[in-house]
Structures are given as C-alpha cells and as structure tokens.
Design a protein around this motif. Structure first.
Motif, PDB file in Angstrom:
ATOM      1  N   PHE A  89       0.956  -1.168   0.035  1.00 45.12           N
ATOM      2  CA  PHE A  89       0.048   0.088   0.126  1.00 45.12           C
ATOM      3  C   PHE A  89       0.992   1.247   0.144  1.00 45.12           C
ATOM      4  CE2 PHE A  89       0.439  -0.905   4.600  1.00 45.12           C
ATOM      5  CZ  PHE A  89       0.817   0.374   5.302  1.00 45.12           C
ATOM      6  N   THR A  90       0.232   2.171  -0.727  1.00 39.20           N
ATOM      7  CA  THR A  90       0.921   3.383  -0.264  1.00 39.20           C
ATOM      8  C   THR A  90       0.383   4.587   0.226  1.00 39.20           C
ATOM      9  OG1 THR A  90       2.118   3.136  -2.735  1.00 39.20           O
ATOM     10  CG2 THR A  90       1.950   5.276  -2.102  1.00 39.20           C
ATOM     11  N   SER A  91       0.943   5.495   0.970  1.00 38.18           N
ATOM     12  CA  SER A  91       0.342   6.532   1.635  1.00 38.18           C
ATOM     13  C   SER A  91       1.367   7.519   1.947  1.00 38.18           C
ATOM     14  CB  SER A  91      -0.143   6.035   2.977  1.00 38.18           C
ATOM     15  OG  SER A  91      -0.879   6.920   3.644  1.00 38.18           O
ATOM     16  N   ARG A  92       0.708   8.719   2.460  1.00 39.92           N
ATOM     17  CA  ARG A  92       1.554  10.003   2.935  1.00 39.92           C
ATOM     18  C   ARG A  92       2.023   9.948   4.594  1.00 39.92           C
ATOM     19  NH1 ARG A  92       3.732  12.739  -1.278  1.00 39.92           N
ATOM     20  NH2 ARG A  92       2.232  12.474  -3.086  1.00 39.92           N
ATOM     21  N   ILE A  93       3.144  10.322   4.725  1.00 40.12           N
ATOM     22  CA  ILE A  93       3.753  10.556   5.954  1.00 40.12           C
ATOM     23  C   ILE A  93       2.940  11.639   6.824  1.00 40.12           C
ATOM     24  CG2 ILE A  93       5.729  10.864   7.771  1.00 40.12           C
ATOM     25  CD1 ILE A  93       7.230   9.366   5.354  1.00 40.12           C
ATOM     26  N   CYS A  94       2.229  11.454   7.731  1.00 35.96           N
ATOM     27  CA  CYS A  94       1.702  12.568   8.538  1.00 35.96           C
ATOM     28  C   CYS A  94       2.282  12.935   9.640  1.00 35.96           C
ATOM     29  CB  CYS A  94       0.072  11.977   9.059  1.00 35.96           C
ATOM     30  SG  CYS A  94      -0.980  11.444   7.689  1.00 35.96           S
ATOM     31  N   SER A  95       3.086  12.281  10.295  1.00 37.48           N
ATOM     32  CA  SER A  95       3.657  12.701  11.468  1.00 37.48           C
ATOM     33  C   SER A  95       5.098  11.719  11.719  1.00 37.48           C
ATOM     34  CB  SER A  95       2.970  12.964  12.768  1.00 37.48           C
ATOM     35  OG  SER A  95       2.483  11.488  13.101  1.00 37.48           O
ATOM     36  N   VAL A  96       6.175  12.372  12.458  1.00 42.04           N
ATOM     37  CA  VAL A  96       7.189  11.815  12.723  1.00 42.04           C
ATOM     38  C   VAL A  96       7.344  11.917  14.088  1.00 42.04           C
ATOM     39  CG1 VAL A  96       9.709  11.408  12.286  1.00 42.04           C
ATOM     40  CG2 VAL A  96       8.090  11.830  10.419  1.00 42.04           C
ATOM     41  N   ASN A  97       7.743  10.798  14.868  1.00 41.51           N
ATOM     42  CA  ASN A  97       8.080  10.803  16.557  1.00 41.51           C
ATOM     43  C   ASN A  97       9.509  10.049  16.729  1.00 41.51           C
ATOM     44  OD1 ASN A  97       8.136  11.628  18.995  1.00 41.51           O
ATOM     45  ND2 ASN A  97       6.171  10.116  19.508  1.00 41.51           N
ATOM     46  N   CYS A  98      10.254  10.397  17.202  1.00 44.95           N
ATOM     47  CA  CYS A  98      11.527   9.704  17.568  1.00 44.95           C
ATOM     48  C   CYS A  98      11.191   9.546  19.030  1.00 44.95           C
ATOM     49  CB  CYS A  98      12.731  10.358  17.610  1.00 44.95           C
ATOM     50  SG  CYS A  98      14.237   9.431  17.600  1.00 44.95           S
ATOM     51  N   GLN A  99      11.345   7.923  19.435  1.00 43.31           N
ATOM     52  CA  GLN A  99      10.893   7.845  20.948  1.00 43.31           C
ATOM     53  C   GLN A  99      12.409   7.854  21.559  1.00 43.31           C
ATOM     54  OE1 GLN A  99       7.817   6.871  21.745  1.00 43.31           O
ATOM     55  NE2 GLN A  99       7.129   7.310  19.728  1.00 43.31           N
ATOM     56  N   PRO A 100      12.352   7.920  23.126  1.00 45.83           N
ATOM     57  CA  PRO A 100      13.495   7.838  24.000  1.00 45.83           C
ATOM     58  C   PRO A 100      14.337   6.779  23.679  1.00 45.83           C
ATOM     59  CG  PRO A 100      11.253   8.652  25.097  1.00 45.83           C
ATOM     60  CD  PRO A 100      10.874   8.033  23.666  1.00 45.83           C
ATOM     61  N   ASN A 101      13.896   5.385  23.247  1.00 45.35           N
ATOM     62  CA  ASN A 101      14.596   4.426  23.091  1.00 45.35           C
ATOM     63  C   ASN A 101      15.343   4.255  21.618  1.00 45.35           C
ATOM     64  OD1 ASN A 101      12.300   4.048  21.598  1.00 45.35           O
ATOM     65  ND2 ASN A 101      12.108   2.002  22.379  1.00 45.35           N
ATOM     66  N   GLY A 102      14.935   5.378  20.958  1.00 45.89           N
ATOM     67  CA  GLY A 102      15.419   5.575  19.452  1.00 45.89           C
ATOM     68  C   GLY A 102      14.733   5.050  18.227  1.00 45.89           C
ATOM     69  N   VAL A 103      13.614   4.444  18.810  1.00 47.75           N
ATOM     70  CA  VAL A 103      12.682   3.895  17.875  1.00 47.75           C
ATOM     71  C   VAL A 103      11.921   5.023  17.378  1.00 47.75           C
ATOM     72  CG1 VAL A 103      10.706   2.377  17.192  1.00 47.75           C
ATOM     73  CG2 VAL A 103      12.540   1.508  18.893  1.00 47.75           C
ATOM     74  N   VAL A 104      11.802   4.838  15.745  1.00 45.03           N
ATOM     75  CA  VAL A 104      11.153   5.964  15.037  1.00 45.03           C
ATOM     76  C   VAL A 104       9.728   5.497  14.761  1.00 45.03           C
ATOM     77  CG1 VAL A 104      10.934   7.577  13.230  1.00 45.03           C
ATOM     78  CG2 VAL A 104      13.228   6.954  14.283  1.00 45.03           C
ATOM     79  N   MET A 105       8.906   6.357  15.079  1.00 44.12           N
ATOM     80  CA  MET A 105       7.238   5.919  14.733  1.00 44.12           C
ATOM     81  C   MET A 105       6.601   6.779  13.723  1.00 44.12           C
ATOM     82  SD  MET A 105       3.867   5.446  17.167  1.00 44.12           S
ATOM     83  CE  MET A 105       3.622   7.362  17.512  1.00 44.12           C
ATOM     84  N   LEU A 106       6.229   6.386  12.608  1.00 45.64           N
ATOM     85  CA  LEU A 106       5.669   6.979  11.421  1.00 45.64           C
ATOM     86  C   LEU A 106       4.398   6.749  11.679  1.00 45.64           C
ATOM     87  CD1 LEU A 106       8.237   6.084   8.677  1.00 45.64           C
ATOM     88  CD2 LEU A 106       8.272   8.253  10.164  1.00 45.64           C
ATOM     89  N   VAL A 107       3.394   7.846  11.672  1.00 47.47           N
ATOM     90  CA  VAL A 107       2.130   7.782  11.332  1.00 47.47           C
ATOM     91  C   VAL A 107       1.527   7.985   9.838  1.00 47.47           C
ATOM     92  CG1 VAL A 107      -0.245   8.578  11.992  1.00 47.47           C
ATOM     93  CG2 VAL A 107       1.443   8.460  13.744  1.00 47.47           C
ATOM     94  N   LEU A 108       1.149   7.128   9.164  1.00 52.11           N
ATOM     95  CA  LEU A 108       0.664   7.158   7.529  1.00 52.11           C
ATOM     96  C   LEU A 108      -0.932   7.429   7.651  1.00 52.11           C
ATOM     97  CD1 LEU A 108       2.643   4.324   6.245  1.00 52.11           C
ATOM     98  CD2 LEU A 108       3.549   6.547   6.683  1.00 52.11           C
TER      99      LEU A 108
END
Length: 282
Positions: A89-108
């Motif tokens: 599937f294809t989408s657009r990145i709506c938000s980017v959040n870098c967690q304290p443990n270094g893991v990056v969360m992307l909301v599409l």
C-alpha cells in the motif's frame, strides 16, 4: 457505498497484518531516501491512519512529513500452508516521532487501497509516451564520440518517426514497437546480437522534471506482427553512459546488471499499474 466497502477492505487487511505481524519493507522517493529499504512493523491503525515503527534509523526528521511512502509485506493465507501473497500500500507520512529508546514512529494516512504487487525492480512495465517522452537510437557509439555529430537511426521527436514507441521497459532492458514501413527505411536488417546506443528520457509523474538516460544495448529478439503491421524489438542493456564536458559519450559497466537510477521509475510505474487493482482476499 463502494468507497465504504473499499475502506472496510483496507481496515480488514490491516487487522490481518496486525495479527500476523509481518515485516514491512519501506520504499520512498528521493526526498526521503534514508527510508528506502528499511524494515518496519505495524503498531496500530484506526479509520484515520496507520502507525508503524522503525528501529533501524539513527534519527528522524520533520521534513519527512508529506512524503509518499510505500510498504511491502507478505501475508499468509488461511490455512498457512495454502501459500502467501506479497502485498503493498502507498500513503503519505502524516507525522514523525522519535521515541526515547531511539525507535522512530511514523504515522501514515489510511491508504486508499491495498493490492498485490511484484516488488523486484527488474519487472517490465508497459509505458506510454507520457512516461518515456523521447527516445533516440544509433548503431553502437564508441566511448569518446561527439554525439551531436551522429545522426540517430530512430528519433521519437522527429515527425518522420511517428511509427515508433516504447512498448515496455525494465531496469535491464526495453522493447520498441516500430511500424513496418519505418523499419524498412531505418533498420532494414536486424540480427540478434547487434549492438545499439540509446538515449531516452523518463518522467515519473506530470509535475516532475525529466531524467535523461544513455545506454548501450544488445538486440535480443525481433518479433513481427503482421496483423498490426509493426515489428517489436527487444533490447538488453549492457552499459550506461553520460556526456562529459565536451558533450562526448563516456560508457561505464552496469552496476548489478541494472541502469543506475532507472529502477525507481520502474518501481513507481509498476506501483501505479497495480494501485487500483482490487484487494487480494486472504
């Protein structure tokens, strides 16, 4: 009603992905090249979006917001031994959040559809003149020759050559369809193994600038279609080139048997072809 049904299909498939926890492979445009090829996993989803996490990045940038991202993954049929499907599937990145443990969360954004697709970049895709606006073909040009002094055998921008078009293309080759009359004039003899030089332009979407490609290629097959009064020529790329400051061609060996930079166009065009196909039921 149709839109609601399609939306439900997408949400149902996201439930399956969440249950099976497959690895997601990301592909993005050049503006977010750091995400190309990284792995991710689905965290959650709701009617407005999809959250995924990426653990293999050193950081994140708010400039990624708005970029297009495609996710590839494999889901098993039920029962599992019945096989699996490669979906995307294809989408657009709506938000980017870098967690304290270094893991990056992307909301599409919630994708409009999920469909089956072949991920390998050497797949051939049918193209229109809008995608490959121009093409020129010469007998093989030696390295160091001044291209401007050489008249091409075929040129799609020449009004005389209206009977030529690119039929399909991959990162490793292409095929041309040429009217029989034009073939007799420009290429009266074609033998497998003959070498040619080609220049063509590629356009990923209407608002993007064109990209130029120079390739050397071997003629691999000649197929006549008497019903359509045309001939199909199949070429395999063997080298890629560029013009130096004196406008002379310089050839280089292919990397991984593919023309550099062409794969992203094949990927985009292939994705466009499959994007509107119906969801595969698992």
């Amino acid at each position: 009603m149709e839109a609601a049904s399609k939306r439900k299909q997408v949400l149902d498939m996201l439930d399956i992905i969440l249950a099976q926890r497959p690895t997601l492979k990301l592909e993005c445009g050049e503006d977010v090249a750091v995400l190309n090829g990284v792995t991710a996993s689905l965290l959650s989803h709701c009617p407005s979006g999809v959250a995924i996490e990426v653990a293999s990045l050193d950081g994140a940038s708010p400039q990624w917001v708005g970029a297009e991202a495609s996710c590839f993954f494999r889901v098993n049929e039920d029962p599992p031994h019945a096989g699996a499907h490669m979906l995307t599937f294809t989408s657009r990145i709506c938000s980017v959040n870098c967690q304290p443990n270094g893991v990056v969360m992307l909301v599409l954004a919630l994708p409009e559809s999920i469909g089956r697709v072949q991920r390998r970049r050497c797949v051939r895709v049918d193209v229109t003149q809008e995608k490959v606006p121009s093409l020129k073909l010469w007998p093989e040009l030696p390295s160091g020759v001044a291209v401007a002094r050489k008249q091409p055998l075929l040129d799609t921008e020449d009004s005389v050559n209206t009977g030529i078009r690119v039929n399909n293309i991959s990162a490793t080759g292409l095929s041309l369809k040429i009217a029989e009359d034009l073939m007799r004039q420009a290429l009266p003899q074609q033998n497998k193994g003959q070498r040619y030089s080609l220049f063509f332009t590629a356009l990923s979407s209407p608002n993007c600038p064109v990209t130029h490609f120079w390739v050397n290629a071997i003629l691999q097959n000649v197929i006549e279609n008497t019903q359509e009064s045309e001939v199909c020529l199949g070429f395999e790329f063997i080298a890629e080139g560029e013009l130096d400051e004196r406008k002379r061609i310089v050839w280089q060996p292919l990397k991984c048997d593919e023309v550099s930079g062409l794969g992203k166009f094949i990927f985009k065009w292939n994705l466009d072809n499959f994007r509107d196909k119906p969801l595969v039921e698992c």
